[in-house]
Scaffold this active site. Structure first.
Site, PDB file in Angstrom:
ATOM      1  N   ASN A   1     -32.005 -89.907 -56.933  1.00 57.23           N
ATOM      2  CA  ASN A   1     -31.949 -88.412 -57.605  1.00 57.23           C
ATOM      3  C   ASN A   1     -31.834 -87.796 -56.323  1.00 57.23           C
ATOM      4  O   ASN A   1     -32.984 -87.645 -55.614  1.00 57.23           O
ATOM      5  CB  ASN A   1     -33.106 -88.257 -58.065  1.00 57.23           C
ATOM      6  CG  ASN A   1     -33.509 -86.808 -58.543  1.00 57.23           C
ATOM      7  OD1 ASN A   1     -32.473 -85.831 -58.458  1.00 57.23           O
ATOM      8  ND2 ASN A   1     -34.533 -86.320 -58.994  1.00 57.23           N
TER       9      ASN A   1
ATOM     10  N   LYS B   1     -31.578 -84.722 -55.743  1.00 60.55           N
ATOM     11  CA  LYS B   1     -32.167 -83.429 -55.847  1.00 60.55           C
ATOM     12  C   LYS B   1     -31.201 -82.213 -55.530  1.00 60.55           C
ATOM     13  O   LYS B   1     -30.004 -82.400 -55.429  1.00 60.55           O
ATOM     14  CB  LYS B   1     -33.748 -83.166 -55.357  1.00 60.55           C
ATOM     15  CG  LYS B   1     -34.366 -84.209 -55.663  1.00 60.55           C
ATOM     16  CD  LYS B   1     -35.837 -84.212 -55.247  1.00 60.55           C
ATOM     17  CE  LYS B   1     -36.548 -85.261 -55.609  1.00 60.55           C
ATOM     18  NZ  LYS B   1     -38.074 -85.250 -55.814  1.00 60.55           N
TER      19      LYS B   1
ATOM     20  N   GLU C   1     -42.929 -91.475 -63.969  1.00 58.27           N
ATOM     21  CA  GLU C   1     -43.095 -90.665 -62.536  1.00 58.27           C
ATOM     22  C   GLU C   1     -44.347 -89.870 -62.501  1.00 58.27           C
ATOM     23  O   GLU C   1     -44.454 -88.793 -62.742  1.00 58.27           O
ATOM     24  CB  GLU C   1     -41.835 -89.768 -62.315  1.00 58.27           C
ATOM     25  CG  GLU C   1     -40.407 -90.197 -62.389  1.00 58.27           C
ATOM     26  CD  GLU C   1     -39.627 -89.598 -61.277  1.00 58.27           C
ATOM     27  OE1 GLU C   1     -38.737 -90.355 -60.609  1.00 58.27           O
ATOM     28  OE2 GLU C   1     -39.291 -88.481 -61.590  1.00 58.27           O
TER      29      GLU C   1
ATOM     30  N   GLY D   1     -42.439 -87.241 -53.961  1.00 56.71           N
ATOM     31  CA  GLY D   1     -42.077 -86.532 -52.764  1.00 56.71           C
ATOM     32  C   GLY D   1     -43.385 -86.449 -51.901  1.00 56.71           C
ATOM     33  O   GLY D   1     -43.324 -85.527 -50.793  1.00 56.71           O
TER      34      GLY D   1
HETATM   35  C1  PEP Z   1     -37.841 -88.082 -57.895  1.00 55.73           C
HETATM   36  O1  PEP Z   1     -37.360 -87.240 -57.503  1.00 55.73           O
HETATM   37  O2  PEP Z   1     -37.499 -88.599 -59.017  1.00 55.73           O
HETATM   38  C2  PEP Z   1     -38.579 -89.077 -57.146  1.00 55.73           C
HETATM   39  C3  PEP Z   1     -39.089 -90.020 -57.317  1.00 55.73           C
HETATM   40  O3  PEP Z   1     -38.563 -88.696 -55.660  1.00 55.73           O
HETATM   41  P1  PEP Z   1     -39.238 -89.330 -54.680  1.00 55.73           P
HETATM   42  O4  PEP Z   1     -38.744 -90.630 -54.590  1.00 55.73           O
HETATM   43  O5  PEP Z   1     -38.765 -88.536 -53.163  1.00 55.73           O
HETATM   44  O6  PEP Z   1     -40.751 -89.436 -54.681  1.00 55.73           O
END
Ligand code: PEP
Length: 257
Positions: free
Chosen positions: A10, A12, A175, A181
């Site tokens: 992802n 983002k 998640e 993050g």
């Molecule tokens: C995400 O954006 O879905 C995510 C899991 O981010 P990160 O891996 O940076 O925690």
């Protein structure tokens, strides 16, 4: 039951035409050196869908299959019309999009997306032949209050209720919001416990519940991926930060089965 794992990046709101090109070149080169056992996708900002689609076309394997599947980070809950700024599922389909994230916690938090919005987005994606990656997860406060199971079940049940038997075509991503993050990761045992709850809910909702992939997301990285991905109900990862660094993303891919 063995489920093929999926590693989905992802990106983002990151990237540029030049940076994406370099990242894709490095990821593809690594995947050609060591062929992945899992499926691999990148969920990119909408303006870059065409770039990645063109890249897919130039880098197909001998059988003509794209080495990297293309994903979007969101999809509109509306079909078409006067919804300025929205991107519909059919538009995504035009660009060869295979996956669309629905209900990422950043959208729930910053764009006010509710469980009902997410369920509607899932419906639109499925109708267009796109696999939604449905994100569920609790905040730190909810975890501390012992609400984790209640929250993730509530989020998933909205999707199940609106989409009925079609949910056999979704991917779920657990998640925990506190892990996204932040560099904090759920331990493999903590993640597996929630995945088992989600698996039971999916099995109660559809006879195909056993084969629906459940990904883990939240600071998954090159160092912790193997242990997380070894859990029986963790079928891959949704990877934010680490998907922007080719060596890290490749190590996660290599940890998957
Ligand atoms: C995400 O954006 O879905 C995510 C899991 O981010 P990160 O891996 O940076 O925690």
């Amino acid at each position: 039951m063995t489920r093929k794992q999926l590693i989905a990046g992802n990106w983002k709101m990151n990237g540029s035409l030049a940076a994406n090109q370099q990242l894709l070149d490095e990821v593809l080169a690594g995947m050609q050196t060591a062929a992945p056992r899992c499926d691999v996708a990148v969920c990119v900002p909408a303006p870059y869908l065409a770039q990645v689609q063109a890249y897919q076309d130039r880098s197909r394997d001998a059988s003509g299959r794209a080495r990297l599947d293309l994903g979007a980070q969101d999809v509109s809950m509306h079909e078409a019309g006067a919804y300025t700024g929205e991107v519909s599922a059919n538009m995504l389909r035009d660009f060869g999009v295979r996956y669309a994230i629905a209900g990422h916690s950043e959208r729930r938090q910053y764009q006010g997306e509710t469980d009902v919005h997410v369920a509607l987005k899932v419906k639109r994606a499925l109708a267009a032949g796109i696999t939604p990656i449905v994100c569920v997860g609790e905040t730190l406060r909810e975890r501390e209050e012992g609400m984790t199971e209640f929250i993730v079940k509530r989020q998933l049940s909205a999707v199940i209720h609106l989409n009925g038997h079609c949910i056999s075509e979704i991917v779920v991503a657990y998640e925990p919001v506190w892990a996204i993050g932040t560099g904090k990761t759920a331990t493999p045992a903590e993640a597996q416990a929630v995945h088992a709850v989600l698996r039971a809910q999916l099995k109660a909702a559809t006879e195909h519940g056993e084969r629906i992939p459940i990904l883990y997301g939240g600071s998954m990285n090159a160092a912790n991926a193997a242990e997380l991905l070894a859990q029986p109900d963790i079928d891959g990862g949704l990877i934010g930060g680490a998907s922007l660094k080719a060596p890290d993303f490749l190590k996660i891919i290599a940890s998957a089965a």
